[in-house]
Motif scaffolding. Structure first.
Motif, PDB file in Angstrom:
ATOM      1  N   ASP A  69      -0.671 -13.666   5.887  1.00 16.45           N
ATOM      2  CA  ASP A  69       0.146 -12.961   4.811  1.00 16.45           C
ATOM      3  C   ASP A  69       0.722 -11.958   5.020  1.00 16.45           C
ATOM      4  OD1 ASP A  69      -1.986 -11.300   4.771  1.00 16.45           O
ATOM      5  OD2 ASP A  69      -3.048 -11.821   3.063  1.00 16.45           O
ATOM      6  N   GLY A  70       0.710 -11.203   6.170  1.00 24.34           N
ATOM      7  CA  GLY A  70       1.529  -9.918   6.365  1.00 24.34           C
ATOM      8  C   GLY A  70       0.576  -8.731   6.621  1.00 24.34           C
ATOM      9  N   ARG A  71      -0.634  -8.716   6.034  1.00 25.29           N
ATOM     10  CA  ARG A  71      -1.533  -7.644   6.071  1.00 25.29           C
ATOM     11  C   ARG A  71      -1.926  -7.201   7.583  1.00 25.29           C
ATOM     12  NH1 ARG A  71      -5.862  -8.827   1.678  1.00 25.29           N
ATOM     13  NH2 ARG A  71      -5.668 -10.796   2.495  1.00 25.29           N
ATOM     14  N   LEU A  72      -1.910  -6.108   7.874  1.00 19.53           N
ATOM     15  CA  LEU A  72      -2.243  -5.454   9.244  1.00 19.53           C
ATOM     16  C   LEU A  72      -3.705  -5.219   9.261  1.00 19.53           C
ATOM     17  CD1 LEU A  72      -1.126  -3.962  11.730  1.00 19.53           C
ATOM     18  CD2 LEU A  72      -1.647  -1.843  10.461  1.00 19.53           C
ATOM     19  N   LEU A  73      -4.026  -5.973  10.354  1.00 19.59           N
ATOM     20  CA  LEU A  73      -5.677  -5.416  10.891  1.00 19.59           C
ATOM     21  C   LEU A  73      -5.666  -4.611  11.919  1.00 19.59           C
ATOM     22  CD1 LEU A  73      -6.912  -9.365  10.864  1.00 19.59           C
ATOM     23  CD2 LEU A  73      -7.241  -7.832   9.174  1.00 19.59           C
ATOM     24  N   VAL A  74      -6.822  -3.848  11.867  1.00 14.91           N
ATOM     25  CA  VAL A  74      -7.284  -2.699  12.904  1.00 14.91           C
ATOM     26  C   VAL A  74      -8.349  -2.813  13.428  1.00 14.91           C
ATOM     27  CG1 VAL A  74      -6.891  -0.073  13.430  1.00 14.91           C
ATOM     28  CG2 VAL A  74      -5.264  -1.223  11.777  1.00 14.91           C
ATOM     29  N   VAL A  75      -8.535  -3.052  14.622  1.00 16.66           N
ATOM     30  CA  VAL A  75     -10.214  -3.245  15.246  1.00 16.66           C
ATOM     31  C   VAL A  75     -10.186  -1.572  15.395  1.00 16.66           C
ATOM     32  CG1 VAL A  75     -11.358  -3.555  17.029  1.00 16.66           C
ATOM     33  CG2 VAL A  75      -9.901  -5.194  16.449  1.00 16.66           C
ATOM     34  N   SER A  76     -11.358  -1.007  14.758  1.00 19.33           N
ATOM     35  CA  SER A  76     -11.761   0.309  15.120  1.00 19.33           C
ATOM     36  C   SER A  76     -13.053   0.174  15.833  1.00 19.33           C
ATOM     37  CB  SER A  76     -12.289   0.948  13.597  1.00 19.33           C
ATOM     38  OG  SER A  76     -12.820   2.374  13.921  1.00 19.33           O
ATOM     39  N   GLY A  77     -12.492   0.411  17.030  1.00 16.70           N
ATOM     40  CA  GLY A  77     -13.584  -0.121  18.340  1.00 16.70           C
ATOM     41  C   GLY A  77     -14.960   0.815  18.153  1.00 16.70           C
ATOM     42  N   ARG A  78     -15.048   2.095  18.360  1.00 16.74           N
ATOM     43  CA  ARG A  78     -16.195   2.747  18.344  1.00 16.74           C
ATOM     44  C   ARG A  78     -17.014   2.635  17.146  1.00 16.74           C
ATOM     45  NH1 ARG A  78     -16.918   5.191  22.907  1.00 16.74           N
ATOM     46  NH2 ARG A  78     -15.196   5.612  24.363  1.00 16.74           N
ATOM     47  N   GLU A  79     -16.374   2.395  16.092  1.00 17.78           N
ATOM     48  CA  GLU A  79     -16.899   2.356  14.553  1.00 17.78           C
ATOM     49  C   GLU A  79     -17.551   0.980  14.519  1.00 17.78           C
ATOM     50  OE1 GLU A  79     -14.874   5.948  15.456  1.00 17.78           O
ATOM     51  OE2 GLU A  79     -13.960   3.659  15.294  1.00 17.78           O
ATOM     52  N   GLY A  80     -17.072   0.088  15.051  1.00 21.38           N
ATOM     53  CA  GLY A  80     -17.641  -1.697  14.897  1.00 21.38           C
ATOM     54  C   GLY A  80     -17.340  -2.251  13.986  1.00 21.38           C
ATOM     55  N   VAL A  81     -15.882  -1.761  13.157  1.00 25.15           N
ATOM     56  CA  VAL A  81     -15.466  -2.295  11.853  1.00 25.15           C
ATOM     57  C   VAL A  81     -14.000  -2.922  12.188  1.00 25.15           C
ATOM     58  CG1 VAL A  81     -16.885  -1.142  10.342  1.00 25.15           C
ATOM     59  CG2 VAL A  81     -14.711  -0.312  10.895  1.00 25.15           C
ATOM     60  N   LEU A  82     -13.518  -4.126  11.690  1.00 24.24           N
ATOM     61  CA  LEU A  82     -12.264  -4.480  11.521  1.00 24.24           C
ATOM     62  C   LEU A  82     -11.641  -4.212  10.124  1.00 24.24           C
ATOM     63  CD1 LEU A  82      -9.939  -6.266  12.734  1.00 24.24           C
ATOM     64  CD2 LEU A  82     -10.867  -8.182  11.697  1.00 24.24           C
ATOM     65  N   LEU A  83     -10.684  -3.245  10.313  1.00 23.70           N
ATOM     66  CA  LEU A  83     -10.057  -2.741   8.882  1.00 23.70           C
ATOM     67  C   LEU A  83      -8.902  -3.604   8.459  1.00 23.70           C
ATOM     68  CD1 LEU A  83     -10.005   1.341   9.836  1.00 23.70           C
ATOM     69  CD2 LEU A  83     -11.793  -0.049   8.589  1.00 23.70           C
ATOM     70  N   ARG A  84      -8.476  -3.552   7.329  1.00 25.80           N
ATOM     71  CA  ARG A  84      -7.230  -4.413   6.766  1.00 25.80           C
ATOM     72  C   ARG A  84      -6.524  -3.398   5.575  1.00 25.80           C
ATOM     73  NH1 ARG A  84      -9.874  -7.845   3.668  1.00 25.80           N
ATOM     74  NH2 ARG A  84      -9.429  -6.654   1.642  1.00 25.80           N
ATOM     75  N   GLN A  85      -5.164  -3.258   6.028  1.00 23.18           N
ATOM     76  CA  GLN A  85      -4.324  -2.476   5.362  1.00 23.18           C
ATOM     77  C   GLN A  85      -3.908  -3.409   4.227  1.00 23.18           C
ATOM     78  OE1 GLN A  85      -0.512  -1.132   6.903  1.00 23.18           O
ATOM     79  NE2 GLN A  85      -1.012   0.850   6.029  1.00 23.18           N
ATOM     80  N   GLU A  86      -4.130  -2.698   2.845  1.00 22.73           N
ATOM     81  CA  GLU A  86      -3.814  -3.452   1.701  1.00 22.73           C
ATOM     82  C   GLU A  86      -2.191  -2.969   1.310  1.00 22.73           C
ATOM     83  OE1 GLU A  86      -6.906  -5.345  -0.291  1.00 22.73           O
ATOM     84  OE2 GLU A  86      -6.025  -5.660   1.712  1.00 22.73           O
ATOM     85  N   ALA A  87      -1.714  -3.455   0.381  1.00 20.98           N
ATOM     86  CA  ALA A  87      -0.306  -3.565   0.037  1.00 20.98           C
ATOM     87  C   ALA A  87       0.031  -1.840  -0.296  1.00 20.98           C
ATOM     88  CB  ALA A  87      -0.040  -4.434  -1.360  1.00 20.98           C
ATOM     89  N   ASP A  88      -1.001  -1.311  -1.055  1.00 18.24           N
ATOM     90  CA  ASP A  88      -0.780   0.258  -1.144  1.00 18.24           C
ATOM     91  C   ASP A  88      -0.875   1.111  -0.145  1.00 18.24           C
ATOM     92  OD1 ASP A  88      -3.604   0.011  -0.937  1.00 18.24           O
ATOM     93  OD2 ASP A  88      -4.131   0.950  -2.968  1.00 18.24           O
ATOM     94  N   GLY A  89      -1.298   0.433   1.220  1.00 14.78           N
ATOM     95  CA  GLY A  89      -1.463   1.291   2.321  1.00 14.78           C
ATOM     96  C   GLY A  89      -2.521   1.821   2.701  1.00 14.78           C
ATOM     97  N   THR A  90      -3.877   1.436   1.581  1.00 11.81           N
ATOM     98  CA  THR A  90      -5.176   1.924   2.116  1.00 11.81           C
ATOM     99  C   THR A  90      -5.798   1.078   3.033  1.00 11.81           C
ATOM    100  OG1 THR A  90      -5.891   0.598   0.017  1.00 11.81           O
ATOM    101  CG2 THR A  90      -5.460   3.020  -0.368  1.00 11.81           C
ATOM    102  N   LEU A  91      -6.739   1.492   3.556  1.00 15.68           N
ATOM    103  CA  LEU A  91      -7.587   0.689   4.753  1.00 15.68           C
ATOM    104  C   LEU A  91      -8.920   0.238   4.151  1.00 15.68           C
ATOM    105  CD1 LEU A  91      -6.771   2.602   7.893  1.00 15.68           C
ATOM    106  CD2 LEU A  91      -5.907   0.262   7.384  1.00 15.68           C
ATOM    107  N   VAL A  92      -9.148  -0.818   4.206  1.00 14.29           N
ATOM    108  CA  VAL A  92     -10.675  -1.507   3.723  1.00 14.29           C
ATOM    109  C   VAL A  92     -11.236  -2.145   5.004  1.00 14.29           C
ATOM    110  CG1 VAL A  92      -9.754  -1.458   1.243  1.00 14.29           C
ATOM    111  CG2 VAL A  92      -9.576  -3.532   2.687  1.00 14.29           C
ATOM    112  N   THR A  93     -12.353  -2.293   4.788  1.00 13.35           N
ATOM    113  CA  THR A  93     -13.309  -3.098   5.890  1.00 13.35           C
ATOM    114  C   THR A  93     -12.929  -4.566   5.507  1.00 13.35           C
ATOM    115  OG1 THR A  93     -14.931  -1.399   5.955  1.00 13.35           O
ATOM    116  CG2 THR A  93     -15.425  -3.585   6.808  1.00 13.35           C
ATOM    117  N   HIS A  94     -12.470  -5.104   6.553  1.00 15.97           N
ATOM    118  CA  HIS A  94     -12.489  -6.642   6.796  1.00 15.97           C
ATOM    119  C   HIS A  94     -13.528  -7.386   7.245  1.00 15.97           C
ATOM    120  CE1 HIS A  94      -9.813 -10.465   6.522  1.00 15.97           C
ATOM    121  NE2 HIS A  94     -10.277 -10.561   7.740  1.00 15.97           N
ATOM    122  N   ALA A  95     -14.116  -6.658   8.348  1.00 12.35           N
ATOM    123  CA  ALA A  95     -15.367  -7.473   8.690  1.00 12.35           C
ATOM    124  C   ALA A  95     -16.087  -6.279   9.342  1.00 12.35           C
ATOM    125  CB  ALA A  95     -14.963  -8.517   9.659  1.00 12.35           C
ATOM    126  N   ASP A  96     -17.376  -6.399   9.261  1.00 18.03           N
ATOM    127  CA  ASP A  96     -18.422  -5.499  10.048  1.00 18.03           C
ATOM    128  C   ASP A  96     -18.965  -6.198  11.025  1.00 18.03           C
ATOM    129  OD1 ASP A  96     -20.569  -3.850  10.607  1.00 18.03           O
ATOM    130  OD2 ASP A  96     -20.970  -3.329   8.745  1.00 18.03           O
TER     131      ASP A  96
END
Length: 297
Positions: A69-96
Protein backbone atom coordinates in the motif's frame (compact mmCIF):
# COMPACT_ATOMS: atom_id res chain seq x y z
CA UNK A 1 32.78 -22.03 -11.79
CA UNK A 2 33.87 -19.50 -14.38
CA UNK A 3 35.61 -16.23 -13.59
CA UNK A 4 34.34 -12.72 -14.28
CA UNK A 5 35.19 -11.11 -17.58
CA UNK A 6 38.57 -9.40 -17.50
CA UNK A 7 37.02 -6.06 -18.45
CA UNK A 8 34.77 -4.56 -15.79
CA UNK A 9 31.74 -2.33 -16.27
CA UNK A 10 32.76 1.27 -15.57
CA UNK A 11 31.10 3.27 -12.81
CA UNK A 12 30.88 6.94 -11.90
CA UNK A 13 30.44 8.66 -8.55
CA UNK A 14 27.11 10.48 -8.22
CA UNK A 15 27.05 11.14 -4.44
CA UNK A 16 29.86 11.65 -1.92
CA UNK A 17 30.05 12.50 1.77
CA UNK A 18 27.86 9.70 3.16
CA UNK A 19 28.80 7.70 6.24
CA UNK A 20 27.77 4.15 5.19
CA UNK A 21 25.09 3.76 2.55
CA UNK A 22 23.03 0.60 2.93
CA UNK A 23 19.75 -0.98 1.83
CA UNK A 24 19.36 0.92 -1.47
CA UNK A 25 15.88 0.80 -3.05
CA UNK A 26 14.53 2.36 -6.25
CA UNK A 27 11.27 4.09 -5.30
CA UNK A 28 9.19 6.75 -7.07
CA UNK A 29 11.94 7.70 -9.50
CA UNK A 30 14.78 8.00 -6.99
CA UNK A 31 17.26 5.82 -5.17
CA UNK A 32 16.50 5.65 -1.46
CA UNK A 33 19.13 4.41 0.97
CA UNK A 34 19.99 4.29 4.65
CA UNK A 35 22.95 6.44 5.70
CA UNK A 36 24.22 4.30 8.57
CA UNK A 37 25.73 6.19 11.48
CA UNK A 38 23.43 9.19 11.02
CA UNK A 39 19.90 7.76 11.29
CA UNK A 40 19.07 9.38 7.95
CA UNK A 41 17.14 7.87 5.08
CA UNK A 42 18.19 9.68 1.92
CA UNK A 43 16.70 9.83 -1.59
CA UNK A 44 18.99 10.50 -4.56
CA UNK A 45 18.05 11.25 -8.16
CA UNK A 46 20.06 10.08 -11.16
CA UNK A 47 21.97 13.36 -11.28
CA UNK A 48 23.13 12.97 -7.70
CA UNK A 49 20.83 15.50 -6.04
CA UNK A 50 20.05 14.14 -2.58
CA UNK A 51 17.38 14.85 0.02
CA UNK A 52 17.00 13.58 3.59
CA UNK A 53 13.52 12.03 3.63
CA UNK A 54 13.37 11.22 7.33
CA UNK A 55 15.53 10.51 10.36
CA UNK A 56 14.91 7.35 12.34
CA UNK A 57 15.65 6.72 16.04
CA UNK A 58 18.55 4.33 15.46
CA UNK A 59 22.14 4.53 14.28
CA UNK A 60 22.80 1.12 12.72
CA UNK A 61 21.89 -1.31 11.39
CA UNK A 62 18.65 -0.23 9.74
CA UNK A 63 17.10 -1.11 6.40
CA UNK A 64 14.02 -0.23 4.36
CA UNK A 65 11.33 -1.49 2.00
CA UNK A 66 7.68 -0.70 1.27
CA UNK A 67 4.39 -2.44 1.91
CA UNK A 68 2.09 -2.99 -1.10
CA UNK A 69 0.00 0.00 0.00
CA UNK A 70 3.05 2.28 -0.21
CA UNK A 71 3.85 2.66 3.48
CA UNK A 72 7.56 2.62 4.34
CA UNK A 73 8.97 -0.07 6.63
CA UNK A 74 12.20 0.44 8.59
CA UNK A 75 14.08 -2.31 10.42
CA UNK A 76 15.45 -0.75 13.60
CA UNK A 77 18.12 -3.41 14.04
CA UNK A 78 19.56 -2.96 17.50
CA UNK A 79 16.20 -2.03 18.98
CA UNK A 80 14.61 -5.21 17.58
CA UNK A 81 11.52 -3.58 16.08
CA UNK A 82 10.11 -3.12 12.60
CA UNK A 83 8.76 0.41 12.20
CA UNK A 84 6.08 1.63 9.79
CA UNK A 85 5.65 5.18 8.56
CA UNK A 86 2.05 6.35 8.57
CA UNK A 87 0.48 8.85 6.16
CA UNK A 88 1.18 11.74 8.55
CA UNK A 89 4.88 10.84 8.68
CA UNK A 90 4.89 9.33 12.15
CA UNK A 91 6.67 6.05 12.85
CA UNK A 92 4.80 3.30 14.68
CA UNK A 93 5.75 -0.26 15.59
CA UNK A 94 4.72 -2.68 12.84
CA UNK A 95 6.23 -5.78 14.52
CA UNK A 96 8.25 -6.53 17.65
CA UNK A 97 11.14 -8.89 16.89
CA UNK A 98 12.63 -8.93 20.39
CA UNK A 99 10.60 -12.01 21.27
CA UNK A 100 12.68 -14.00 18.77
CA UNK A 101 16.19 -12.66 19.46
CA UNK A 102 18.02 -10.02 21.44
CA UNK A 103 20.69 -9.75 18.72
CA UNK A 104 20.55 -7.05 16.03
CA UNK A 105 18.40 -7.47 12.93
CA UNK A 106 19.69 -6.54 9.52
CA UNK A 107 17.99 -6.65 6.11
CA UNK A 108 14.41 -6.66 4.82
CA UNK A 109 12.57 -7.57 1.63
CA UNK A 110 8.84 -7.38 0.94
CA UNK A 111 7.67 -9.73 -1.81
CA UNK A 112 4.90 -9.12 -4.34
CA UNK A 113 2.26 -10.66 -2.07
CA UNK A 114 3.11 -8.48 0.91
CA UNK A 115 5.14 -11.05 2.84
CA UNK A 116 7.77 -9.23 4.89
CA UNK A 117 11.07 -11.04 5.49
CA UNK A 118 13.67 -9.73 7.94
CA UNK A 119 16.99 -11.39 8.70
CA UNK A 120 19.62 -11.24 11.41
CA UNK A 121 18.91 -11.94 15.06
CA UNK A 122 19.65 -15.53 15.95
CA UNK A 123 21.76 -16.98 18.76
CA UNK A 124 24.44 -15.03 20.56
CA UNK A 125 27.82 -14.90 18.78
CA UNK A 126 30.70 -17.04 19.97
CA UNK A 127 33.44 -15.36 22.03
CA UNK A 128 35.47 -13.05 19.82
CA UNK A 129 32.90 -13.11 17.03
CA UNK A 130 30.71 -10.20 15.92
CA UNK A 131 27.79 -12.34 14.70
CA UNK A 132 26.19 -15.65 15.55
CA UNK A 133 24.20 -17.80 13.12
CA UNK A 134 21.46 -15.67 11.62
CA UNK A 135 17.78 -16.33 11.06
CA UNK A 136 15.03 -15.18 8.71
CA UNK A 137 11.64 -14.23 10.12
CA UNK A 138 8.32 -13.68 8.34
CA UNK A 139 5.91 -10.92 9.34
CA UNK A 140 2.41 -11.64 8.08
CA UNK A 141 -0.12 -8.99 7.11
CA UNK A 142 -1.95 -9.55 10.41
CA UNK A 143 1.26 -8.77 12.33
CA UNK A 144 2.07 -12.36 13.30
CA UNK A 145 5.81 -13.06 13.39
CA UNK A 146 7.50 -16.43 13.01
CA UNK A 147 10.96 -17.74 12.22
CA UNK A 148 11.18 -19.41 8.80
CA UNK A 149 14.93 -20.14 8.47
CA UNK A 150 17.95 -20.52 10.72
CA UNK A 151 21.72 -21.09 10.69
CA UNK A 152 22.40 -18.38 8.12
CA UNK A 153 26.14 -17.60 8.01
CA UNK A 154 25.90 -13.82 8.52
CA UNK A 155 22.62 -13.01 6.80
CA UNK A 156 22.88 -10.03 4.47
CA UNK A 157 20.98 -8.95 1.36
CA UNK A 158 17.77 -10.71 0.30
CA UNK A 159 15.78 -10.74 -2.93
CA UNK A 160 12.68 -12.53 -4.22
CA UNK A 161 12.20 -13.76 -7.79
CA UNK A 162 9.44 -12.16 -9.93
CA UNK A 163 7.14 -15.18 -9.53
CA UNK A 164 7.30 -14.81 -5.72
CA UNK A 165 8.40 -18.45 -5.45
CA UNK A 166 12.07 -18.15 -4.47
CA UNK A 167 13.90 -16.11 -1.83
CA UNK A 168 17.67 -15.67 -2.23
CA UNK A 169 19.83 -14.58 0.70
CA UNK A 170 23.51 -13.62 0.84
CA UNK A 171 25.41 -15.71 3.39
CA UNK A 172 28.45 -13.49 3.68
CA UNK A 173 30.58 -15.66 5.93
CA UNK A 174 29.84 -18.79 3.86
CA UNK A 175 30.68 -16.93 0.60
CA UNK A 176 27.52 -18.09 -1.12
CA UNK A 177 24.02 -17.20 -2.18
CA UNK A 178 21.38 -19.51 -0.74
CA UNK A 179 17.86 -20.03 -2.09
CA UNK A 180 14.61 -21.11 -0.43
CA UNK A 181 11.28 -22.05 -1.96
CA UNK A 182 8.47 -19.75 -0.75
CA UNK A 183 5.25 -21.58 0.12
CA UNK A 184 1.72 -20.31 -0.29
CA UNK A 185 1.75 -19.42 3.42
CA UNK A 186 5.08 -17.57 3.12
CA UNK A 187 7.12 -20.32 4.79
CA UNK A 188 10.58 -21.11 3.44
CA UNK A 189 11.66 -24.65 2.51
CA UNK A 190 13.95 -26.64 0.20
CA UNK A 191 17.11 -24.78 1.14
CA UNK A 192 19.84 -25.04 -1.49
CA UNK A 193 23.05 -23.36 -2.60
CA UNK A 194 22.11 -20.99 -5.43
CA UNK A 195 25.71 -19.98 -6.16
CA UNK A 196 29.06 -20.74 -4.52
CA UNK A 197 31.04 -17.51 -4.87
CA UNK A 198 34.57 -18.76 -4.24
CA UNK A 199 36.57 -16.03 -2.53
CA UNK A 200 33.82 -13.41 -2.67
CA UNK A 201 31.77 -12.21 0.30
CA UNK A 202 28.26 -11.19 -0.82
CA UNK A 203 26.55 -8.32 0.99
CA UNK A 204 23.56 -6.51 -0.57
CA UNK A 205 21.93 -8.13 -3.63
CA UNK A 206 19.36 -7.55 -6.36
CA UNK A 207 17.93 -9.59 -9.24
CA UNK A 208 17.83 -8.73 -12.95
CA UNK A 209 15.47 -9.74 -15.74
CA UNK A 210 17.81 -12.53 -16.87
CA UNK A 211 17.36 -14.23 -13.50
CA UNK A 212 20.90 -13.33 -12.44
CA UNK A 213 21.92 -11.73 -9.15
CA UNK A 214 24.14 -8.71 -8.67
CA UNK A 215 25.93 -8.82 -5.31
CA UNK A 216 28.11 -6.26 -3.54
CA UNK A 217 31.36 -7.34 -1.88
CA UNK A 218 33.11 -5.23 0.77
CA UNK A 219 36.61 -6.81 1.07
CA UNK A 220 37.00 -7.38 -2.68
CA UNK A 221 35.69 -3.89 -3.54
CA UNK A 222 33.42 -4.86 -6.39
CA UNK A 223 29.91 -5.83 -7.47
CA UNK A 224 29.49 -9.00 -9.53
CA UNK A 225 26.70 -10.39 -11.69
CA UNK A 226 26.33 -14.13 -11.17
CA UNK A 227 24.13 -16.77 -12.73
CA UNK A 228 22.56 -19.60 -10.73
CA UNK A 229 25.23 -22.26 -10.38
CA UNK A 230 28.04 -19.74 -9.86
CA UNK A 231 29.06 -18.47 -13.32
CA UNK A 232 30.20 -14.86 -12.90
CA UNK A 233 29.28 -12.72 -15.89
CA UNK A 234 30.19 -9.08 -15.22
CA UNK A 235 31.62 -6.92 -12.49
CA UNK A 236 31.92 -3.31 -11.43
CA UNK A 237 35.08 -2.39 -9.54
CA UNK A 238 35.47 0.35 -6.93
CA UNK A 239 38.26 1.87 -4.87
CA UNK A 240 36.45 1.07 -1.61
CA UNK A 241 34.15 -1.57 -0.17
CA UNK A 242 30.84 -2.21 -1.94
CA UNK A 243 28.10 -2.70 0.65
CA UNK A 244 24.94 -2.99 -1.42
CA UNK A 245 23.58 -2.56 -4.94
CA UNK A 246 20.24 -1.90 -6.61
CA UNK A 247 18.99 -1.75 -10.19
CA UNK A 248 16.95 1.31 -11.11
CA UNK A 249 17.00 4.46 -13.18
CA UNK A 250 15.41 4.94 -16.57
CA UNK A 251 14.46 1.50 -17.84
CA UNK A 252 15.97 -0.13 -14.76
CA UNK A 253 19.35 -0.52 -16.45
CA UNK A 254 21.45 1.46 -13.98
CA UNK A 255 23.26 -0.40 -11.22
CA UNK A 256 23.55 1.82 -8.15
CA UNK A 257 26.23 0.87 -5.63
CA UNK A 258 26.60 1.99 -2.01
CA UNK A 259 30.34 2.05 -1.31
CA UNK A 260 32.56 3.23 1.56
CA UNK A 261 36.00 2.68 3.04
CA UNK A 262 35.94 -0.22 5.51
CA UNK A 263 37.81 0.32 8.79
CA UNK A 264 36.35 -2.54 10.82
CA UNK A 265 33.19 -3.02 12.87
CA UNK A 266 34.57 -0.98 15.75
CA UNK A 267 34.87 2.10 13.49
CA UNK A 268 31.53 1.92 11.70
CA UNK A 269 30.21 4.93 13.63
CA UNK A 270 32.72 7.74 13.16
CA UNK A 271 33.12 11.19 11.66
CA UNK A 272 34.58 9.71 8.47
CA UNK A 273 32.37 10.41 5.48
CA UNK A 274 33.84 8.10 2.85
CA UNK A 275 30.45 6.81 1.67
CA UNK A 276 29.56 7.19 -1.99
CA UNK A 277 26.84 6.20 -4.41
CA UNK A 278 28.21 4.89 -7.71
CA UNK A 279 26.24 4.25 -10.88
CA UNK A 280 27.00 2.00 -13.83
CA UNK A 281 25.04 1.26 -17.00
CA UNK A 282 24.20 -2.43 -17.39
CA UNK A 283 22.42 -4.45 -20.07
CA UNK A 284 19.57 -6.11 -18.16
CA UNK A 285 16.94 -4.28 -16.06
CA UNK A 286 15.90 -5.04 -12.53
CA UNK A 287 13.29 -7.67 -11.72
CA UNK A 288 11.70 -9.34 -8.71
CA UNK A 289 11.77 -7.80 -5.27
CA UNK A 290 13.01 -5.28 -4.36
CA UNK A 291 12.73 -3.79 -7.87
CA UNK A 292 12.33 -0.51 -9.68
CA UNK A 293 9.37 -1.77 -11.74
CA UNK A 294 7.42 -4.13 -9.55
CA UNK A 295 3.94 -2.74 -10.08
CA UNK A 296 3.50 -1.43 -6.57
CA UNK A 297 6.50 0.88 -6.27
Amino acid sequence: MSSPKSSAVSAKVIVEGLAFGESPRWHEGRLWLCNWGTGEIVAVDEDGKSEVMLTVPTVLPYSIDWLPDGRLLVVSGREGVLLRQEADGTLVTHADLRQLSKNPWNEIVVDGRGNVYVNGGGPAPAPGEHFGPGTIVLIMQDGAVRQVAENIAFANGMAVTPDNKTLIVAESHARRLTAFAIGDDGDLSNRRVWADLGNDYPDGICIDAEGCVWYADVPNRHCVKVREGGAKLDRVEADRGCFACMLGGAGGRTLFIAAAEWRGFENMVSDARTGQVLSAAVSSPGAGWPSYNSGRR
